[in-house]
Design an enzyme around this catalytic site. Structure first.
Site, PDB file in Angstrom:
ATOM      1  N   ASP A   3       0.886  -1.166   0.000  1.00 28.08           N
ATOM      2  CA  ASP A   3       0.000   0.000   0.000  1.00 28.08           C
ATOM      3  C   ASP A   3       0.920   1.210   0.000  1.00 28.08           C
ATOM      4  OD1 ASP A   3      -1.261   2.336   1.129  1.00 28.08           O
ATOM      5  OD2 ASP A   3      -2.907   1.088   1.824  1.00 28.08           O
TER       6      ASP A   3
ATOM      7  N   TRP B 206       5.738  -4.167   7.967  1.00 27.37           N
ATOM      8  CA  TRP B 206       4.652  -5.129   8.014  1.00 27.37           C
ATOM      9  C   TRP B 206       4.978  -6.233   7.021  1.00 27.37           C
ATOM     10  CZ3 TRP B 206       4.464  -1.166   4.745  1.00 27.37           C
ATOM     11  CH2 TRP B 206       3.783  -1.304   3.533  1.00 27.37           C
TER      12      TRP B 206
ATOM     13  N   ASP C  39       8.911   0.859   4.657  1.00 30.44           N
ATOM     14  CA  ASP C  39       8.730   2.190   4.077  1.00 30.44           C
ATOM     15  C   ASP C  39      10.088   2.892   3.955  1.00 30.44           C
ATOM     16  OD1 ASP C  39       6.036   1.905   3.783  1.00 30.44           O
ATOM     17  OD2 ASP C  39       5.510   2.911   5.667  1.00 30.44           O
TER      18      ASP C  39
ATOM     19  N   ASN D  36      -1.518  -2.648   6.302  1.00 29.49           N
ATOM     20  CA  ASN D  36      -0.522  -1.974   5.450  1.00 29.49           C
ATOM     21  C   ASN D  36      -0.816  -0.478   5.329  1.00 29.49           C
ATOM     22  OD1 ASN D  36      -2.575  -1.735   3.600  1.00 29.49           O
ATOM     23  ND2 ASN D  36      -1.799  -3.281   2.192  1.00 29.49           N
ATOM     24  N   ASP D  37      -1.930  -0.024   5.944  1.00 24.87           N
ATOM     25  CA  ASP D  37      -2.326   1.378   5.791  1.00 24.87           C
ATOM     26  C   ASP D  37      -1.784   2.245   6.926  1.00 24.87           C
ATOM     27  OD1 ASP D  37      -3.520   3.499   4.557  1.00 24.87           O
ATOM     28  OD2 ASP D  37      -5.530   3.112   5.342  1.00 24.87           O
TER      29      ASP D  37
ATOM     30  N   TRP E 226       4.895   3.513   8.392  1.00 22.00           N
ATOM     31  CA  TRP E 226       5.836   2.761   9.221  1.00 22.00           C
ATOM     32  C   TRP E 226       7.176   3.476   9.370  1.00 22.00           C
ATOM     33  CZ3 TRP E 226       4.291  -0.931  12.313  1.00 22.00           C
ATOM     34  CH2 TRP E 226       3.124  -1.641  12.003  1.00 22.00           C
TER      35      TRP E 226
ATOM     36  N   TYR F 125       6.948   9.994   4.807  1.00 16.40           N
ATOM     37  CA  TYR F 125       6.906   8.780   3.971  1.00 16.40           C
ATOM     38  C   TYR F 125       7.214   9.119   2.517  1.00 16.40           C
ATOM     39  CZ  TYR F 125       4.894   5.093   1.109  1.00 16.40           C
ATOM     40  OH  TYR F 125       4.715   4.128   0.149  1.00 16.40           O
TER      41      TYR F 125
ATOM     42  N   THR G 102       7.895   2.586  -0.818  1.00 19.66           N
ATOM     43  CA  THR G 102       7.953   1.293  -0.113  1.00 19.66           C
ATOM     44  C   THR G 102       8.747   0.258  -0.916  1.00 19.66           C
ATOM     45  OG1 THR G 102       5.771   1.759   0.836  1.00 19.66           O
ATOM     46  CG2 THR G 102       6.483  -0.525   0.906  1.00 19.66           C
TER      47      THR G 102
HETATM   48  N1  ABN Z   1       3.027   2.090   4.656  1.00 20.12           N
HETATM   49  C1  ABN Z   1       2.574   2.880   3.618  1.00 20.12           C
HETATM   50  C2  ABN Z   1       1.812   4.059   4.076  1.00 20.12           C
HETATM   51  C3  ABN Z   1       2.498   5.214   4.393  1.00 20.12           C
HETATM   52  C4  ABN Z   1       1.783   6.320   4.821  1.00 20.12           C
HETATM   53  C5  ABN Z   1       0.408   6.233   4.963  1.00 20.12           C
HETATM   54  C6  ABN Z   1      -0.255   5.064   4.632  1.00 20.12           C
HETATM   55  C7  ABN Z   1       0.452   3.960   4.179  1.00 20.12           C
END
Ligand code: ABN
Length: 178
Positions: free
Chosen positions: A78, A103, A122, A150-151, A154, A163, A166
């Site tokens: 994700d 994850w 991430d 996964n949402d 990280w 972020y 990934t």
């Molecule tokens: N792990 C991916 C992610 C990053 C920021 C927000 C949602 C998902």
């Protein structure tokens, strides 16, 4: 002169009469150019395209292309694919830092039909990449099961918490619980 010498000298003179220097150079040039063009011929191209990493599917198919969301390792991803953002499927783009907290997903590799444990880390500390959005949710659980979701951003335990993208790292072969 011995017989063999006479024969050699006669053959050499005969060859010299029949070939001009220019003709010889033209034929040599043709051979060199033709030889260099051989790998461009259609027969050679599919062979080159088949150069696949061991255990990886054909890179010309979406399941084997790390820049495609259908790449087999991304079954539970994700976010934005690091491989479209200056990194690869297993390394973060320059200037970002890989999150030590991740994850985990389990994806089937079509090349060998086996299930593999994949760590989704991430890449952190740089602006959001925004390229190759990929949302696949095999085995994903709602955020109230944080270790299985996964949402979540990280980017924890890293210098920058922003972020970027990934990666999907193969951790090992998944085995059935006993
Ligand atoms: N792990 C991916 C992610 C990053 C920021 C927000 C949602 C998902």
């Amino acid at each position: 002169m011995r017989r063999i010498d006479r024969w050699l000298s006669r053959s050499a003179r005969h060859l010299a009469r029949r070939t001009s220097r220019r003709g010889f150079l033209a034929r040599l040039g043709g051979l060199l150019v033709g030889g260099a063009a051989l790998p461009l011929l259609p027969v050679a191209r599919p062979a080159a395209a088949r150069e696949t990493q061991p255990g990886e599917p054909d890179p010309t198919s979406p399941e084997g292309d790390p820049r495609s969301c259908e790449y087999w390792r991304y079954c539970a991803v994700d976010g934005f694919l690091s491989s479209c953002c200056g990194g690869t499927q297993s390394s973060c783009p320059p200037g970002t830092e890989m999150s030590p907290v991740t994850w985990i997903g389990t994806c089937r590799n079509p090349a060998d039909g086996r299930d593999y444990v994949i760590s989704y880390n991430d890449c952190c500390g740089k602006d959001i990449c925004g390229k190759c959005t990929c949302m696949r949710h095999e085995g994903d659980r709602p955020v109230y099961f944080p270790s299985k979701s996964n949402d979540i951003n990280w980017c924890m335990g890293t210098v920058g918490v922003g972020y970027n993208s990934t990666v999907a790292i193969v951790v090992g072969v998944a085995t059935e619980p006993e």
